[in-house]
Design an enzyme around this catalytic site. Sequence first.
Site, PDB file in Angstrom:
ATOM      1  N   ASP A   1       0.394  -0.952  -0.196  1.00  0.00           N
ATOM      2  CA  ASP A   1      -0.091  -0.352   0.468  1.00  0.00           C
ATOM      3  C   ASP A   1       0.892   0.644   0.215  1.00  0.00           C
ATOM      4  O   ASP A   1       0.798   1.828   0.827  1.00  0.00           O
ATOM      5  CB  ASP A   1      -1.252  -0.583   1.225  1.00  0.00           C
TER       6      ASP A   1
ATOM      7  N   ASP B   1       7.499   1.479   2.677  1.00  0.00           N
ATOM      8  CA  ASP B   1       6.702   0.803   2.025  1.00  0.00           C
ATOM      9  C   ASP B   1       7.828   0.919   0.913  1.00  0.00           C
ATOM     10  O   ASP B   1       8.767   0.104  -0.237  1.00  0.00           O
ATOM     11  CB  ASP B   1       5.331   0.523   1.079  1.00  0.00           C
TER      12      ASP B   1
ATOM     13  N   ASP C   1       8.058  -1.501   7.428  1.00  0.00           N
ATOM     14  CA  ASP C   1       7.972  -2.168   5.977  1.00  0.00           C
ATOM     15  C   ASP C   1       9.440  -3.174   5.605  1.00  0.00           C
ATOM     16  O   ASP C   1       9.510  -4.270   4.989  1.00  0.00           O
ATOM     17  CB  ASP C   1       6.953  -2.054   4.447  1.00  0.00           C
TER      18      ASP C   1
END
Length: 308
Positions: free
Chosen positions: A9, A14, A241
């Site tokens: 996402d 990320d 992440d």
Amino acid sequence: MRKFIIDSDTASDDAVALIMAFMQKDLDILAVTVVAGNVPLEMAVQNALYTRELCQAESIPVYAGLAKPLLRKLETAQDVHGKDGLGDIGLPLSGREADDGHAVDVLIDLIHRHAGEIELVTLGPLSNIAVALLRDPSIANEIKQCYMMGGSGNHIGNVSPIAEFNIWADPEAARIVFDSGMPITMVGIDANVRYAFFDQVDIQDMLAIGTERATFAVNIQGTLNRYIQGLYDFDGFDLPDPLTMAVAIDPGCCRSEAHAVEVITGDGLGRGMTIIDKKQYYGREHKINVAMEVSRARFLEILYGALR
Ligand code: RIB
Ligand code: CA
């Protein structure tokens, strides 16, 4: 070459995890599939495409997936990562085209095509993975391993006192994934607190690398920095992440324990909680690997190596 699919996402942590994967020469990344979560879907797609271009990794396809959770409205984390998800620093995050095809179709096709070989890294809510499983439950037995950033190994959350965002955002999807029998290594927000916080000294070390990727990795964390200061009274940011991506890249850097895990769905106080059921009180046979310890040194080695 290990075959990876990364579901994301794409917001500011990320993006750093994607850089780590894109720069890892022993990975054959078959696809990046994008899901709504931190930011609305189209923003997450643009962020993934921008990061791909930054790493000159345009040979890796990026596919759009679900624009909202299975049963509930999308609740983003734009207060954490910025409206655009990358710290609102004015990056040109529009106009790039995702590859043709829906993420769910691509997941099912690739997992069948490379049965037993694919390592799936999930960095966001599990909406895409859940729909793929509902469409074709057999993929659970054909995934080699799923490395999941999600949940909490000590019942302490981030978005609520007891729930971590990726699970909380779409707990019904998480229940489907955990129930599927797929082999999962869960790297929870508790591991993030222990191993993935970066203070101002760490940040200077990252900036000293001096590359465009390193500068980008730091500069997009401004909103996250302010949020973390508020939540943890810590002057820096966390990179959950990237920690999960390091575990996926080098599983040997992580000590995990096999436990049954229950996901609380619905809208009560427990929404999104991952219960680590060490005594199998709830009777679940299938266990998943819950990350207990990760080598910070190895994590930094992989992360800084990718930024260099
Ligand atoms: O709770 C942390 C997780 O939620 C990370 O994946 C972050 O990017 C957000 O998706
Ligand atoms: Ca994420």
